[in-house]
Design an enzyme around this catalytic site. Structure first.
Site, PDB file in Angstrom:
ATOM      1  N   ARG A   1       0.822  -1.215   0.000  1.00 34.54           N
ATOM      2  CA  ARG A   1       0.000   0.000   0.000  1.00 34.54           C
ATOM      3  C   ARG A   1       0.855   1.263   0.000  1.00 34.54           C
ATOM      4  NH1 ARG A   1      -5.643  -0.366   1.527  1.00 34.54           N
ATOM      5  NH2 ARG A   1      -6.334  -2.415   0.842  1.00 34.54           N
TER       6      ARG A   1
ATOM      7  N   ARG B   1      -7.196  11.296  -6.288  1.00 31.15           N
ATOM      8  CA  ARG B   1      -8.374  10.552  -5.821  1.00 31.15           C
ATOM      9  C   ARG B   1      -9.612  11.462  -5.830  1.00 31.15           C
ATOM     10  NH1 ARG B   1     -12.231   8.694  -4.254  1.00 31.15           N
ATOM     11  NH2 ARG B   1     -12.717   7.134  -2.674  1.00 31.15           N
TER      12      ARG B   1
HETATM   13  O1  CP3 Z   1      -0.013   0.641  -3.332  1.00 29.41           O
HETATM   14  C1  CP3 Z   1      -0.571  -0.476  -3.382  1.00 29.41           C
HETATM   15  O2  CP3 Z   1      -0.390  -1.354  -2.526  1.00 29.41           O
HETATM   16  C2  CP3 Z   1      -1.400  -0.817  -4.619  1.00 29.41           C
HETATM   17  C3  CP3 Z   1      -2.801  -0.765  -4.517  1.00 29.41           C
HETATM   18  C4  CP3 Z   1      -3.657  -1.695  -3.672  1.00 29.41           C
HETATM   19  C5  CP3 Z   1      -4.913  -1.284  -3.205  1.00 29.41           C
HETATM   20  N1  CP3 Z   1      -5.538  -2.361  -2.645  1.00 29.41           N
HETATM   21  C6  CP3 Z   1      -5.454   0.082  -3.338  1.00 29.41           C
HETATM   22  C7  CP3 Z   1      -6.571   0.509  -2.482  1.00 29.41           C
HETATM   23  C8  CP3 Z   1      -3.493  -3.033  -3.324  1.00 29.41           C
HETATM   24  C9  CP3 Z   1      -2.306  -3.955  -3.534  1.00 29.41           C
HETATM   25  C10 CP3 Z   1      -4.702  -3.442  -2.673  1.00 29.41           C
HETATM   26  C11 CP3 Z   1      -4.954  -4.814  -2.203  1.00 29.41           C
HETATM   27  C12 CP3 Z   1      -6.095  -5.080  -1.327  1.00 29.41           C
HETATM   28  N2  CP3 Z   1      -7.372  -4.549  -1.389  1.00 29.41           N
HETATM   29  C13 CP3 Z   1      -6.087  -6.046  -0.309  1.00 29.41           C
HETATM   30  C14 CP3 Z   1      -4.924  -6.950   0.031  1.00 29.41           C
HETATM   31  C15 CP3 Z   1      -3.924  -6.293   0.872  1.00 29.41           C
HETATM   32  C16 CP3 Z   1      -4.356  -6.175   2.314  1.00 29.41           C
HETATM   33  O3  CP3 Z   1      -4.480  -5.031   2.765  1.00 29.41           O
HETATM   34  O4  CP3 Z   1      -4.497  -7.215   2.960  1.00 29.41           O
HETATM   35  C17 CP3 Z   1      -7.358  -6.054   0.299  1.00 29.41           C
HETATM   36  C18 CP3 Z   1      -7.811  -6.910   1.461  1.00 29.41           C
HETATM   37  C19 CP3 Z   1      -8.167  -5.109  -0.399  1.00 29.41           C
HETATM   38  C20 CP3 Z   1      -9.606  -4.815  -0.192  1.00 29.41           C
HETATM   39  C21 CP3 Z   1      -9.858  -3.386   0.034  1.00 29.41           C
HETATM   40  N3  CP3 Z   1      -9.679  -2.393  -0.910  1.00 29.41           N
HETATM   41  C22 CP3 Z   1     -10.332  -2.760   1.210  1.00 29.41           C
HETATM   42  C23 CP3 Z   1     -10.638  -3.493   2.498  1.00 29.41           C
HETATM   43  C24 CP3 Z   1     -10.436  -1.389   0.934  1.00 29.41           C
HETATM   44  C25 CP3 Z   1     -10.964  -0.313   1.812  1.00 29.41           C
HETATM   45  C26 CP3 Z   1     -10.003  -0.016   2.888  1.00 29.41           C
HETATM   46  C27 CP3 Z   1      -9.922   1.423   3.198  1.00 29.41           C
HETATM   47  O5  CP3 Z   1      -8.902   1.742   3.811  1.00 29.41           O
HETATM   48  O6  CP3 Z   1     -10.837   2.199   2.863  1.00 29.41           O
HETATM   49  C28 CP3 Z   1      -9.976  -1.177  -0.378  1.00 29.41           C
HETATM   50  C29 CP3 Z   1      -9.899   0.133  -1.070  1.00 29.41           C
HETATM   51  C30 CP3 Z   1      -8.542   0.566  -1.475  1.00 29.41           C
HETATM   52  N4  CP3 Z   1      -7.731  -0.181  -2.261  1.00 29.41           N
HETATM   53  C31 CP3 Z   1      -7.903   1.799  -1.152  1.00 29.41           C
HETATM   54  C32 CP3 Z   1      -6.660   1.772  -1.790  1.00 29.41           C
HETATM   55  C33 CP3 Z   1      -5.622   2.850  -1.817  1.00 29.41           C
HETATM   56  C34 CP3 Z   1      -8.475   2.932  -0.331  1.00 29.41           C
HETATM   57  C35 CP3 Z   1      -9.674   3.526  -0.985  1.00 29.41           C
HETATM   58  C36 CP3 Z   1      -9.592   4.951  -1.443  1.00 29.41           C
HETATM   59  O7  CP3 Z   1      -8.523   5.524  -1.721  1.00 29.41           O
HETATM   60  O8  CP3 Z   1     -10.689   5.506  -1.555  1.00 29.41           O
END
Ligand code: CP3
Length: 348
Positions: free
Chosen positions: A26, A39
């Protein structure tokens, strides 16, 4: 494409490197003001992820600030359920949700297995980002694991207890296996598409592998990650490094190391030296600093980095990372300290 910096790939192949490569799970995200700006322009997460120019821009943002050794394509693990027709969206402050959730187990039989072309926007983002990086560092592609995707699909989002997912496993295991098999098949296609579009390595995020007992892990998670590793090899992509990251599943590290993957991601709840004993010289290890270390004073961060490096030792095969993803309230200045400490202390 010839890479200027291939430390990350060499470490995954367990070759000697001048220093330990580092990237952070992340590393692109809300802790960066420049991310929040793009964003906000995008309006919603899926628009950001599915617009290749924007996805490319935020993928590269952390590399403009910090000398990281890999980029990871900006996307999400839930793109596959979305492509299966579930309709992914993010409710601010609530996490992921689906417009068409699975409410009855019998829907599983009708779910399609998406092709890479059904996720063309991810392929386009990878192609554009590979071109823009122009060999600066490797680009990592990724997917969720079948089990982790199943939990989101069945719970319609995150969960504390995984009650519905586990009920599916225990009441109708044949339907659970059918869904896991469909997911594994689509992940193989998806990862092959990502590699063909320019990804130099791929990582499978089994974020919720740790909520399963060891026996259930073997049956419902490991088995399908094995199917993915085997599928990539059978299709001729066995030379592209594949990293499996089962968070909270350290009791299964030995089994994971025997899948034929190149690397294993580690969370912070095991000493990396102990993980090494469990995995032998089968695989490279990626990790495993507690992400909360980034809330600590600078000198604490430096010492914590040094401890992980010392514990791993001088053998090849270490990729420095956090044990899980960065959080939105972390300070970018702390990442600079961490990356500098890895580069300083690991230099040979
Ligand atoms: O920089 C990176 O790592 C690349 C991008 C990336 C994102 N999600 C962007 C994202 C990666 C590799 C992921 C993987 C991901 N997504 C996982 C596996 C890694 C882990 O954390 O265990 C999981 C479980 C998810 C599912 C997911 N996506 C959730 C639970 C959420 C919401 C969480 C939150 O903090 O709101 C997301 C959304 C998400 N994916 C965001 C980002 C930057 C945040 C949303 C936003 O910017 O509006």
């Amino acid at each position: 494409m010839k890479l200027e910096n291939d430390l990350y790939l060499r470490a995954l192949r367990r070759e000697q490197t001048e220093r330990t490569p580092v990237w952070l799970m992340r590393q692109a995200g809300r802790y960066l003001p420049e991310y929040r700006k793009v964003r906000a322009q995008a309006g919603d997460f899926m628009t950001l992820a599915s617009t290749p120019e924007m996805a490319c821009e935020v993928t590269i943002q952390p590399l403009e600030r910090f000398p990281l050794d890999a980029a990871i394509i900006f996307s999400d693990i839930l793109t596959i359920p979305d492509a299966m027709g579930l309709g992914l969206y993010f409710e601010p402050g609530e996490g992921p949700k689906f417009n068409n959730p699975i409410t009855e187990a019998k829907q599983i039989a009708d779910l399609p297995v998406p092709e890479a072309e059904d996720l063309q926007y991810v392929m386009d983002a990878i192609e554009l980002t590979t071109r823009t990086l122009n060999g600066r560092v490797p680009l990592i592609g990724f997917s969720g694991s079948p089990w982790t995707l199943l939990t989101y699909m069945i719970e319609n989002g995150g969960s504390k207890t995984y009650a519905k997912s586990k009920a599916l496993l225990y009441k109708t295991p044949e339907l659970a296996h059918q869904l896991l098999d469909k997911l594994a098949q689509s992940i193989v296609k998806y990862l092959i598409g990502q590699i063909q579009s320019g990804a130099s390595a791929v990582q499978v995020f089994d974020s919720w592998g740790g909520v399963l007992s060891p026996a259930d892990f073997q049956q419902f998670s490991l088995k399908y990650m094995q199917q993915i590793v085997d599928g990539l090899k059978a299709a001729g992509f066995g030379d592209t490094p594949i990293v499996l990251f089962s968070k909270g599943a350290n009791q299964n590290l030995n089994e994971l190391s025997q899948t034929g993957c190149h690397g294993l991601g580690l969370d912070w709840t095991i000493d990396i030296s102990d993980a090494k004993k469990l995995t032998g010289d089968q695989v490279a290890l990626q990790g495993n600093l507690d992400p909360a270390t980034l809330y600590a004073p600078d000198e604490f961060i430096r010492q914590a980095v040094k401890k992980v490096l010392d514990e791993y030792g001088s053998e090849p095969g270490h990729v420095f990372n956090l044990g899980h993803g960065m959080q939105p309230d972390m300070e970018p200045e702390k990442v600079a300290i961490l990356v500098d400490a890895v580069r300083t202390y690991s230099a040979k």
